[in-house]
Enzyme design. Sequence first.
Site, mmCIF file in Angstrom:
data_model
loop_
_atom_site.group_PDB
_atom_site.id
_atom_site.type_symbol
_atom_site.label_atom_id
_atom_site.label_comp_id
_atom_site.label_asym_id
_atom_site.label_seq_id
_atom_site.Cartn_x
_atom_site.Cartn_y
_atom_site.Cartn_z
ATOM 1 N N CYS A 87 0.970 -1.252 -0.115
ATOM 2 C CA CYS A 87 -0.160 0.066 0.115
ATOM 3 C C CYS A 87 0.961 1.229 0.013
ATOM 4 O O CYS A 87 1.636 1.419 -0.866
ATOM 5 C CB CYS A 87 -1.043 -0.095 1.018
ATOM 6 N N HIS A 195 -3.697 -5.434 0.782
ATOM 7 C CA HIS A 195 -2.981 -5.834 2.316
ATOM 8 C C HIS A 195 -2.814 -7.396 2.486
ATOM 9 O O HIS A 195 -3.897 -7.677 3.361
ATOM 10 C CB HIS A 195 -3.678 -5.021 3.393
ATOM 11 N N GLU A 197 -1.036 -8.701 4.701
ATOM 12 C CA GLU A 197 -0.674 -8.921 6.366
ATOM 13 C C GLU A 197 -1.967 -8.601 6.914
ATOM 14 O O GLU A 197 -2.075 -9.129 8.126
ATOM 15 C CB GLU A 197 0.105 -7.796 6.837
#
Length: 223
Positions: A87, A195, A197
């Site tokens: 990002c 994302h 994560e």
Amino acid sequence: MRAAVIVFPGSNCDRDLAAAFRELTGTDPVMVWHKDTSLPAGLDIIGVPGGFSFGDYLRCGAIAARSPICRAVVEFANRGGHVLGICNGFQVLTESGLLPGALMRNSGIRFVCKPVALTVATSASPFTNAFSTGDTPVFPVAHHDGNYTASPELVAQLRDEDRVAFRYVDNPNGSVDDIAGILSENRRVLGLMPHPERAVDAALGGTDGRGVFASVAQALVAA
């Protein structure tokens, strides 16, 4: 495997990224502040997290890319080190020159925050080897400036060199060629707008993101 996560004022995914590295590699990453001028010795990979570094003033990632630690990150990458920018981290990598192209304002001129389906465009990279080409993982997105922009010549080059890592199934931001993530020429730097994560724990809505970190762990152990 030893990882580091860079922390800027305005980062809001640094702890998420550290937790993902810890979960999938079994070791605690080192948190590195943006004013540091050098990196810890013995690193295998650096994570540049999402968020709003320096409040996204000027251009997203532009100020962070000129912070003292980013000079060390560029040197690390140029020596063949692995770097994952997610990002805002992707924006930092383009602003620092480690990846080509630019991330512009979303085509709908609004912030987009939702899970999105992706297509794995290549499994031939240290970040995607745990997937098969054509897999459709779902990662969250949360960005206002995620519209990947590049010249037709650059897009053709990325295709020809198999450097598009992920594409959007249903493009949420207007990115050229539906590009969600790209690789450097040596394939050791990945910039990714969604994302992974945030998708490593079923309690948080999904585990598809684990593949990115499992890929890294596998590639670095094999090396």
